[in-house]
Design a protein around this motif. Structure first.
Motif, short mmCIF file in Angstrom:
data_model
loop_
_atom_site.label_atom_id
_atom_site.label_comp_id
_atom_site.label_asym_id
_atom_site.label_seq_id
_atom_site.Cartn_x
_atom_site.Cartn_y
_atom_site.Cartn_z
N VAL A 193 0.77 -1.26 0.29
CA VAL A 193 -0.02 0.01 0.01
C VAL A 193 0.83 1.07 -0.12
CG1 VAL A 193 -1.66 1.37 1.27
CG2 VAL A 193 -2.05 -1.25 0.93
N GLU A 194 2.18 1.17 0.69
CA GLU A 194 2.85 2.43 0.88
C GLU A 194 3.23 2.75 -0.60
OE1 GLU A 194 4.87 5.54 1.87
OE2 GLU A 194 3.79 4.57 3.34
N ASN A 195 4.17 1.70 -1.33
CA ASN A 195 4.56 1.80 -2.79
C ASN A 195 3.32 2.24 -3.67
OD1 ASN A 195 7.37 1.66 -2.34
ND2 ASN A 195 7.12 -0.63 -2.46
N LEU A 196 2.03 1.62 -3.75
CA LEU A 196 1.03 2.21 -4.27
C LEU A 196 0.62 3.65 -3.99
CD1 LEU A 196 -1.40 -1.21 -4.27
CD2 LEU A 196 -0.09 -0.04 -6.30
N TYR A 197 0.68 3.89 -3.00
CA TYR A 197 0.51 5.35 -2.56
C TYR A 197 1.56 6.31 -3.14
CZ TYR A 197 0.18 9.70 0.48
OH TYR A 197 0.35 10.81 0.91
N ARG A 198 2.91 5.93 -3.32
CA ARG A 198 3.79 7.01 -3.85
C ARG A 198 3.63 6.82 -5.22
NH1 ARG A 198 9.07 6.10 -0.18
NH2 ARG A 198 8.10 5.97 1.63
N PHE A 199 3.20 5.80 -6.19
CA PHE A 199 2.82 5.62 -7.59
C PHE A 199 1.87 6.37 -7.79
CE2 PHE A 199 5.55 1.79 -7.56
CZ PHE A 199 6.36 2.11 -8.48
N GLN A 200 0.77 6.48 -7.23
CA GLN A 200 -0.49 7.22 -7.26
C GLN A 200 -0.49 8.64 -7.00
OE1 GLN A 200 -3.83 5.02 -5.42
NE2 GLN A 200 -3.06 3.17 -6.68
N GLN A 201 0.68 9.10 -6.22
CA GLN A 201 0.71 10.31 -5.88
C GLN A 201 1.58 10.89 -6.86
OE1 GLN A 201 3.25 11.19 -2.42
NE2 GLN A 201 2.02 12.50 -1.54
N ALA A 202 2.38 10.23 -7.71
CA ALA A 202 3.08 10.79 -8.73
C ALA A 202 2.27 10.74 -10.11
CB ALA A 202 4.30 9.94 -8.98
N GLY A 203 0.82 10.17 -10.02
CA GLY A 203 0.09 10.23 -11.17
C GLY A 203 -0.08 8.72 -11.85
N TYR A 204 0.35 7.75 -11.24
CA TYR A 204 0.45 6.61 -11.96
C TYR A 204 -0.48 5.60 -11.02
CZ TYR A 204 4.40 8.22 -14.40
OH TYR A 204 5.37 9.08 -15.02
N ARG A 205 -0.99 4.55 -11.92
CA ARG A 205 -1.77 3.43 -10.89
C ARG A 205 -1.05 2.70 -10.31
NH1 ARG A 205 -3.88 1.25 -16.21
NH2 ARG A 205 -2.40 -0.12 -16.01
N ASP A 206 0.14 2.12 -10.70
CA ASP A 206 0.96 1.26 -9.88
C ASP A 206 2.41 1.21 -10.66
OD1 ASP A 206 0.25 -0.17 -11.95
OD2 ASP A 206 -0.96 -1.75 -11.02
N GLU A 207 3.10 0.32 -10.19
CA GLU A 207 4.52 -0.02 -10.91
C GLU A 207 4.26 -0.29 -12.39
OE1 GLU A 207 8.48 -2.34 -10.00
OE2 GLU A 207 6.82 -2.63 -8.84
N VAL A 208 3.36 -1.26 -12.82
CA VAL A 208 3.23 -1.66 -14.10
C VAL A 208 2.81 -0.47 -14.81
CG1 VAL A 208 1.53 -3.08 -15.56
CG2 VAL A 208 2.09 -3.94 -13.43
#
Length: 131
Positions: A64-79
């Protein structure tokens, strides 16, 4: 070419081949015999992969922490990040495994701390995508 490979794989799934036939075919289609793990993930990341479902996070975790960071930057997730930015690896903190740096779509960078940044009040805002 990757789109053709994905379509080919989906046809094999629809025809309900046995597991042995599918694994041999998958190896032939992707030609992963001479590839390393990062190269294989790069092929998968370059394919236009869409999530099948979505749900909201209920409690904090490393994921959830990493998803939060991706979504804060404007992406869905790492994929999605790997698809858009055409990168194989995401910079992570070695101590915690959290994302260290992300480049937004407008080419500005977000830098993150080693510690947790997603507070409890923000956990419910994180979307978890299932592929």
């Amino acid at each position: 070419m990757v789109t053709q490979e994905v379509l080919c794989l989906s046809r094999y799934l629809e025809e309900e081949h046995s597991l042995d036939e599918f694994s041999a075919t998958c190896e032939e289609v992707l030609n992963t015999g001479n590839m390393e793990k990062s190269e294989v993930s790069g092929v998968v990341a370059k394919a236009d992969i869409k999530p099948k479902s979505i749900y909201r996070a209920k409690k904090w975790s490393d994921e959830v922490e990493n998803l939060y960071r991706f979504q804060q930057a404007g992406y869905r997730d790492e994929v999605e990040y790997k698809q858009v930015k055409q990168v194989d690896m995401v910079e992570c903190w070695p101590e915690t495994g959290f994302v260290k740096k992300l480049q937004r779509k407008d080419n500005t960078f977000y830098y993150y701390n080693k510690q947790r940044e997603c507070e409890d009040k923000d956990v419910h805002k994180v979307k978890v995508y299932v592929y």
